[in-house]
Design a protein around this motif. Structure first.
Motif, PDB file in Angstrom:
ATOM      1  N   ILE A   5       0.873  -1.176   0.000  1.00  0.00           N
ATOM      2  CA  ILE A   5       0.000   0.000   0.000  1.00  0.00           C
ATOM      3  C   ILE A   5       0.907   1.221   0.000  1.00  0.00           C
ATOM      4  CG2 ILE A   5      -1.756   1.282   1.284  1.00  0.00           C
ATOM      5  CD1 ILE A   5      -2.765  -1.381   0.221  1.00  0.00           C
ATOM      6  N   ILE A   6       0.656   2.163  -0.900  1.00  0.00           N
ATOM      7  CA  ILE A   6       1.455   3.387  -0.971  1.00  0.00           C
ATOM      8  C   ILE A   6       0.570   4.563  -0.557  1.00  0.00           C
ATOM      9  CG2 ILE A   6       2.765   4.947  -2.458  1.00  0.00           C
ATOM     10  CD1 ILE A   6       3.420   2.477  -4.181  1.00  0.00           C
ATOM     11  N   ILE A  43       3.211  -9.668   8.523  1.00  0.00           N
ATOM     12  CA  ILE A  43       4.287  -8.831   9.037  1.00  0.00           C
ATOM     13  C   ILE A  43       4.321  -7.595   8.144  1.00  0.00           C
ATOM     14  CG2 ILE A  43       6.765  -8.607   9.408  1.00  0.00           C
ATOM     15  CD1 ILE A  43       5.432 -10.513  11.347  1.00  0.00           C
ATOM     16  N   MET A  44       4.208  -6.421   8.760  1.00  0.00           N
ATOM     17  CA  MET A  44       4.187  -5.175   8.003  1.00  0.00           C
ATOM     18  C   MET A  44       5.524  -4.464   8.146  1.00  0.00           C
ATOM     19  SD  MET A  44       1.710  -1.829   8.449  1.00  0.00           S
ATOM     20  CE  MET A  44       2.481  -1.288   9.964  1.00  0.00           C
ATOM     21  N   SER A  45       6.103  -4.082   7.018  1.00  0.00           N
ATOM     22  CA  SER A  45       7.304  -3.241   7.050  1.00  0.00           C
ATOM     23  C   SER A  45       6.927  -1.865   6.516  1.00  0.00           C
ATOM     24  CB  SER A  45       8.439  -3.860   6.230  1.00  0.00           C
ATOM     25  OG  SER A  45       8.076  -3.935   4.871  1.00  0.00           O
ATOM     26  N   ILE A  46       7.708  -0.868   6.907  1.00  0.00           N
ATOM     27  CA  ILE A  46       7.416   0.529   6.580  1.00  0.00           C
ATOM     28  C   ILE A  46       8.630   1.152   5.914  1.00  0.00           C
ATOM     29  CG2 ILE A  46       6.847   2.795   7.530  1.00  0.00           C
ATOM     30  CD1 ILE A  46       5.636   1.268   9.935  1.00  0.00           C
ATOM     31  N   GLN A  47       8.408   1.839   4.800  1.00  0.00           N
ATOM     32  CA  GLN A  47       9.453   2.626   4.151  1.00  0.00           C
ATOM     33  C   GLN A  47       8.883   4.000   3.874  1.00  0.00           C
ATOM     34  OE1 GLN A  47      10.732   1.089   0.386  1.00  0.00           O
ATOM     35  NE2 GLN A  47      12.163   2.748   0.038  1.00  0.00           N
ATOM     36  N   ILE A  48       9.619   5.035   4.253  1.00  0.00           N
ATOM     37  CA  ILE A  48       9.184   6.411   4.027  1.00  0.00           C
ATOM     38  C   ILE A  48      10.211   7.100   3.139  1.00  0.00           C
ATOM     39  CG2 ILE A  48       8.594   8.611   5.103  1.00  0.00           C
ATOM     40  CD1 ILE A  48       7.923   7.063   7.652  1.00  0.00           C
ATOM     41  N   THR A  49       9.743   7.725   2.076  1.00  0.00           N
ATOM     42  CA  THR A  49      10.638   8.468   1.195  1.00  0.00           C
ATOM     43  C   THR A  49      10.164   9.914   1.128  1.00  0.00           C
ATOM     44  OG1 THR A  49       9.356   7.877  -0.760  1.00  0.00           O
ATOM     45  CG2 THR A  49      11.221   6.466  -0.220  1.00  0.00           C
ATOM     46  N   SER A  50      11.115  10.815   0.992  1.00  0.00           N
ATOM     47  CA  SER A  50      10.829  12.244   0.919  1.00  0.00           C
ATOM     48  C   SER A  50      11.190  12.749  -0.465  1.00  0.00           C
ATOM     49  CB  SER A  50      11.640  12.994   1.969  1.00  0.00           C
ATOM     50  OG  SER A  50      11.496  14.382   1.800  1.00  0.00           O
ATOM     51  N   VAL A  51      10.468  13.757  -0.938  1.00  0.00           N
ATOM     52  CA  VAL A  51      10.834  14.386  -2.204  1.00  0.00           C
ATOM     53  C   VAL A  51      11.687  15.626  -1.973  1.00  0.00           C
ATOM     54  CG1 VAL A  51       8.802  13.511  -3.408  1.00  0.00           C
ATOM     55  CG2 VAL A  51       8.725  15.745  -2.315  1.00  0.00           C
ATOM     56  N   SER A  52      11.926  15.969  -0.725  1.00  0.00           N
ATOM     57  CA  SER A  52      12.740  17.147  -0.407  1.00  0.00           C
ATOM     58  C   SER A  52      14.218  16.802  -0.494  1.00  0.00           C
ATOM     59  CB  SER A  52      12.427  17.641   1.004  1.00  0.00           C
ATOM     60  OG  SER A  52      11.076  17.967   1.113  1.00  0.00           O
ATOM     61  N   SER A  53      15.018  17.805  -0.772  1.00  0.00           N
ATOM     62  CA  SER A  53      16.462  17.606  -0.813  1.00  0.00           C
ATOM     63  C   SER A  53      17.093  17.758   0.559  1.00  0.00           C
ATOM     64  CB  SER A  53      17.122  18.602  -1.771  1.00  0.00           C
ATOM     65  OG  SER A  53      16.696  18.342  -3.083  1.00  0.00           O
ATOM     66  N   LEU A  54      16.546  18.626   1.379  1.00  0.00           N
ATOM     67  CA  LEU A  54      17.113  18.895   2.694  1.00  0.00           C
ATOM     68  C   LEU A  54      16.019  18.818   3.749  1.00  0.00           C
ATOM     69  CD1 LEU A  54      19.174  22.066   1.736  1.00  0.00           C
ATOM     70  CD2 LEU A  54      20.031  19.739   1.950  1.00  0.00           C
ATOM     71  N   ILE A 161       4.751   6.791   1.728  1.00  0.00           N
ATOM     72  CA  ILE A 161       4.928   5.720   2.695  1.00  0.00           C
ATOM     73  C   ILE A 161       4.535   4.426   2.002  1.00  0.00           C
ATOM     74  CG2 ILE A 161       4.201   4.738   4.906  1.00  0.00           C
ATOM     75  CD1 ILE A 161       3.420   7.593   5.731  1.00  0.00           C
ATOM     76  N   ILE A 162       5.439   3.474   2.036  1.00  0.00           N
ATOM     77  CA  ILE A 162       5.157   2.165   1.446  1.00  0.00           C
ATOM     78  C   ILE A 162       4.996   1.167   2.585  1.00  0.00           C
ATOM     79  CG2 ILE A 162       5.975   0.353  -0.099  1.00  0.00           C
ATOM     80  CD1 ILE A 162       7.682   2.621  -1.425  1.00  0.00           C
ATOM     81  N   LEU A 163       3.789   0.641   2.701  1.00  0.00           N
ATOM     82  CA  LEU A 163       3.489  -0.388   3.699  1.00  0.00           C
ATOM     83  C   LEU A 163       3.463  -1.722   2.972  1.00  0.00           C
ATOM     84  CD1 LEU A 163       0.551   1.363   5.593  1.00  0.00           C
ATOM     85  CD2 LEU A 163       2.971   1.350   6.203  1.00  0.00           C
ATOM     86  N   THR A 164       4.315  -2.628   3.385  1.00  0.00           N
ATOM     87  CA  THR A 164       4.384  -3.957   2.774  1.00  0.00           C
ATOM     88  C   THR A 164       3.877  -4.975   3.783  1.00  0.00           C
ATOM     89  OG1 THR A 164       6.288  -3.274   1.448  1.00  0.00           O
ATOM     90  CG2 THR A 164       5.889  -5.646   1.663  1.00  0.00           C
ATOM     91  N   PHE A 165       2.863  -5.707   3.389  1.00  0.00           N
ATOM     92  CA  PHE A 165       2.273  -6.747   4.215  1.00  0.00           C
ATOM     93  C   PHE A 165       2.664  -8.098   3.653  1.00  0.00           C
ATOM     94  CE2 PHE A 165      -0.446  -3.038   4.551  1.00  0.00           C
ATOM     95  CZ  PHE A 165      -0.667  -2.936   5.915  1.00  0.00           C
ATOM     96  N   LYS A 166       3.443  -8.842   4.410  1.00  0.00           N
ATOM     97  CA  LYS A 166       3.900 -10.157   3.977  1.00  0.00           C
ATOM     98  C   LYS A 166       3.298 -11.212   4.896  1.00  0.00           C
ATOM     99  CE  LYS A 166       8.037 -12.805   3.004  1.00  0.00           C
ATOM    100  NZ  LYS A 166       9.505 -12.838   3.037  1.00  0.00           N
ATOM    101  N   GLU A 167       2.666 -12.201   4.304  1.00  0.00           N
ATOM    102  CA  GLU A 167       2.005 -13.243   5.090  1.00  0.00           C
ATOM    103  C   GLU A 167       3.026 -13.983   5.943  1.00  0.00           C
ATOM    104  OE1 GLU A 167      -0.515 -17.326   4.311  1.00  0.00           O
ATOM    105  OE2 GLU A 167      -0.246 -15.913   2.668  1.00  0.00           O
ATOM    106  N   CYS A 168       2.658 -14.227   7.213  1.00  0.00           N
ATOM    107  CA  CYS A 168       3.582 -14.987   8.077  1.00  0.00           C
ATOM    108  C   CYS A 168       3.056 -16.381   8.373  1.00  0.00           C
ATOM    109  CB  CYS A 168       3.870 -14.270   9.383  1.00  0.00           C
ATOM    110  SG  CYS A 168       2.510 -13.616  10.319  1.00  0.00           S
TER     111      CYS A 168
END
Length: 168
Positions: A5-6, A43-54, A161-168
């Protein structure tokens, strides 16, 4: 099975509230076509990316520590996968902040800002079920006094924010 999910802060129609206190509207019952997958454990993992440089461009103060909280909605609990049953919370860590790279060519010298990376070291959240998740809330606040973070310029503080849900 893996589901991603993004959450995109640039798409203001996908959430309500402030950018860093956002309620994203999503109906997992419609996203997941196989009803049996809704009741599996993930199991949910979280990745957050920014479009800002600073970080300062996005409004984050380099003198403050920031925490995040992801709430998967009523009747659904996400816990850190260490049997301590913490909520989906953690600390935002900024990397590649204030770095400049020079490129010298025959045409001249160009200066490039490195991309600001927002890292989350907290991962592997246990999610009991994806059934009836219809609202995902994302909040950022300072760790010192829990003050809600508000960006001064939403166009420069966009994130995914990328939420990844992987079956456990």
């Amino acid at each position: 099975m893996i589901y991603k999910i993004i959450l995109d802060s640039y798409d203001t129609n996908s959430y309500s509230g402030d950018q860093y206190n956002a309620n994203y509207f999503i109906n997992m019952n419609e996203v997941i076509k196989n009803p049996a997958d809704l009741d599996k454990h993930y199991i949910m993992s979280i990745q957050i990316t920014s479009v800002s440089s600073l970080s300062t461009e996005s409004g984050f103060s380099p003198l403050s520590l920031y925490g995040y909280d992801i709430d998967l909605g009523q009747n659904t609990n996400g816990y850190q996968f260490n049997n301590k049953h913490f909520n989906c919370t953690g600390v935002l860590r900024f990397e590649n902040n204030l770095f400049y790279y020079l490129s010298t060519t025959t045409a001249g010298t160009a200066i490039y800002n490195s991309h600001l990376n927002i890292k989350v070291d907290d991962k592997d959240f246990y999610v009991n079920s994806l059934r009836n998740i219809n609202n995902i809330r994302f909040r950022v606040s300072t760790l010192f006094d829990n003050t809600q973070f508000v960006s001064t310029d939403n166009t420069k503080s966009r994130y995914n924010i990328i939420l990844t849900f992987k079956e456990c």
